[in-house]
Design a protein around this motif. Structure first.
Motif, short mmCIF file in Angstrom:
data_model
loop_
_atom_site.label_atom_id
_atom_site.label_comp_id
_atom_site.label_asym_id
_atom_site.label_seq_id
_atom_site.Cartn_x
_atom_site.Cartn_y
_atom_site.Cartn_z
N ALA A 165 0.83 -1.21 0.00
CA ALA A 165 0.00 0.00 0.00
C ALA A 165 0.86 1.26 0.00
N PHE A 166 1.95 1.22 0.76
CA PHE A 166 2.84 2.37 0.83
C PHE A 166 3.44 2.69 -0.53
N ILE A 167 3.89 1.66 -1.25
CA ILE A 167 4.53 1.88 -2.55
C ILE A 167 3.52 2.41 -3.57
N GLU A 168 2.29 1.94 -3.50
CA GLU A 168 1.25 2.45 -4.40
C GLU A 168 1.06 3.95 -4.20
N GLU A 169 1.16 4.40 -2.94
CA GLU A 169 0.95 5.81 -2.62
C GLU A 169 2.23 6.63 -2.76
N ASN A 170 3.39 5.95 -2.65
CA ASN A 170 4.67 6.66 -2.69
C ASN A 170 5.63 5.97 -3.66
N PRO A 171 5.34 6.01 -4.96
CA PRO A 171 6.18 5.30 -5.92
C PRO A 171 7.63 5.77 -5.95
N ASP A 172 7.88 6.99 -5.49
CA ASP A 172 9.25 7.48 -5.47
C ASP A 172 10.08 6.84 -4.36
N GLN A 173 9.42 6.05 -3.48
CA GLN A 173 10.11 5.35 -2.40
C GLN A 173 9.84 3.85 -2.48
N GLY A 174 9.81 3.36 -3.69
CA GLY A 174 9.48 1.95 -3.90
C GLY A 174 10.59 1.13 -4.53
N GLY A 197 -0.14 -8.11 -5.12
CA GLY A 197 -0.80 -7.21 -6.05
C GLY A 197 -0.15 -5.85 -6.20
N PHE A 198 1.17 -5.81 -6.29
CA PHE A 198 1.87 -4.53 -6.46
C PHE A 198 3.16 -4.79 -7.22
N GLU A 199 3.86 -3.72 -7.59
CA GLU A 199 5.18 -3.83 -8.18
C GLU A 199 6.10 -2.79 -7.57
N TYR A 200 7.33 -3.19 -7.32
CA TYR A 200 8.31 -2.22 -6.87
C TYR A 200 8.59 -1.24 -8.01
N THR A 201 8.83 0.00 -7.67
CA THR A 201 9.08 1.03 -8.67
C THR A 201 10.36 0.76 -9.45
N GLU A 202 11.37 0.29 -8.75
CA GLU A 202 12.65 -0.01 -9.38
C GLU A 202 13.29 -1.19 -8.66
N VAL A 203 13.89 -2.08 -9.44
CA VAL A 203 14.61 -3.22 -8.88
C VAL A 203 16.11 -2.98 -9.08
N VAL A 204 16.83 -2.87 -7.98
CA VAL A 204 18.27 -2.64 -8.03
C VAL A 204 18.96 -3.97 -7.80
N GLU A 205 19.57 -4.51 -8.85
CA GLU A 205 20.22 -5.81 -8.75
C GLU A 205 21.62 -5.67 -8.17
N LEU A 206 21.86 -6.39 -7.08
CA LEU A 206 23.14 -6.34 -6.39
C LEU A 206 23.56 -7.74 -5.99
N CYS A 219 18.17 1.88 -2.03
CA CYS A 219 16.79 1.42 -2.08
C CYS A 219 16.18 1.45 -0.69
N GLU A 220 14.85 1.49 -0.67
CA GLU A 220 14.13 1.51 0.60
C GLU A 220 13.91 0.11 1.14
N PHE A 221 13.79 -0.86 0.24
CA PHE A 221 13.48 -2.25 0.61
C PHE A 221 14.61 -3.16 0.15
N GLY A 222 14.76 -4.29 0.83
CA GLY A 222 15.83 -5.20 0.45
C GLY A 222 15.48 -6.65 0.70
N GLU A 223 15.93 -7.51 -0.20
CA GLU A 223 15.81 -8.96 -0.01
C GLU A 223 16.81 -9.39 1.05
N VAL A 224 16.35 -10.20 2.03
CA VAL A 224 17.24 -10.72 3.06
C VAL A 224 16.91 -12.18 3.33
N PHE A 225 17.79 -12.84 4.06
CA PHE A 225 17.54 -14.18 4.57
C PHE A 225 17.21 -14.07 6.04
N SER A 226 16.22 -14.82 6.49
CA SER A 226 15.70 -14.64 7.85
C SER A 226 16.69 -14.98 8.95
#
Length: 312
Positions: A165-174, A197-206, A219-226
């Motif tokens: 929901a946040f990314i839908e409202e704030n695509p500049d922070q997605g 049901g959403f898409e990240y605005t940009e995917v930064v491959e690292l 980026c604001e979000f990141g893939e991690v291992f638990s």
């Protein structure tokens, strides 16, 4: 034999002293609990490239070597598909895999049709490929999405639904930082976006190891291992998978059926080790490598000796 990294001066002196006592008939080192069980066995160890997989391979290699096996180190193979191919073709004899990866990426099932006992299903189905799964450890290391703790607090983000929901409202922070494998796996980014049901605005491959310090920057979000200790070390928090998209990822040793049939003692040796590998233990061991800078083999040896799983 298995290649060893250099020990510190203190440890080296202690080892030398113990060796001298042993040569003189002293009783310095404790006996191996599995001494001689694998005498003459030649086994090739494999792992994926990330810390936990390497640590698990080192734990296994040291335990098998302690039982008399000669170990060839082929750890650090990049990518699940590549290391699995190495197992199937006999380039390696074992590596640690996760039930979710086995179910979706190896056996070709979907994330929507997951049996209640996933380990049993994966283990049984993979027998057709002549691959054996030993009883799983007591930890699950699943994919998760994490954010900086202050970012989560500022924007009331606790779940993946909140973030969608946040990314839908704030695509500049997605923006999301993720590794290549996660970006392309059905049980990774594509499936996650579809489930919520959403898409990240940009995917930064690292590279996976570069993700943690880049969350909050590139980026604001990141893939991690638990079970990764770098989550806490980088002041990050995991977003709850409230739609339960990610399947179960129990860690288990996988090996060629031929290898297990030739050396059935491997199962006996590994059972008490898997029993003690909890999520807390794995996070601690991972942290000693990733945040404290210790060598995976040294961390593995310390843990095995402290728990009397190999000779001291």
């Amino acid at each position: 034999m298995f290649t060893r990294s250099k020990l510190s001066t203190t440890v080296g002196l202690s080892a030398a002293a113990a060796l001298l006592l042993s040569a003189c008939g002293g009783s310095g080192a404790e006996e191996s609990p599995n001494e001689g069980l694998l005498e003459g066995a030649e086994i090739t160890a494999g792992s994926k490239e990330f810390t936990e997989s390497v640590v698990l391979a080192q734990i296994t290699s040291l335990a098998l070597e302690d039982a008399g096996a000669s170990i060839t180190d082929q750890t650090g193979i990049s990518g699940s598909a590549t290391v699995r191919e190495a197992l199937e073709t006999g380039e390696i004899d074992f590596y640690w895999e996760y039930t979710g990866t086995g179910w979706v990426n190896i056996l070709g099932n979907t994330t929507e049709d997951v049996p209640e006992d996933l380990f049993a299903a994966v283990s049984e189905e993979d027998q057709e490929n002549d691959i054996a799964w030993l009883e799983p450890a007591q930890f699950e290391n699943t994919y998760r999405i994490a954010v900086k703790e202050d970012f989560a607090n500022e924007n009331d983000l606790t779940t993946m639904s909140d973030s969608a929901a946040f990314i839908e409202e704030n695509p500049d922070q997605g923006r999301v930082c993720a590794a290549s494998e996660f970006i392309n796996r059905d049980d990774g980014l594509p499936g996650l976006e579809q489930a919520y049901g959403f898409e990240y605005t940009e995917v930064v491959e690292l590279d996976l190891n570069l993700i943690y310090p880049q969350v909050g920057d590139s980026c604001e979000f990141g893939e991690v291992f638990s079970t990764d200790a770098r989550i806490a070390a980088n002041d990050m928090v995991i977003l709850e998978d409230d739609q339960e998209f990610f399947v179960e990822y129990l860690g288990a040793m996988t090996l060629r059926q031929e290898t297990l049939e030739e050396h059935p003692e491997i199962e006996e040796i590994m059972a008490p080790i898997s029993e003690q590998l909890t999520a807390e233990v794995m996070m601690e061991l991972n942290g000693r490598v990733d945040t404290d800078g210790e060598m995976p083999e040294d961390v593995a040896r310390d843990w095995l000796e402290e728990n009397e799983l190999i000779g001291g």
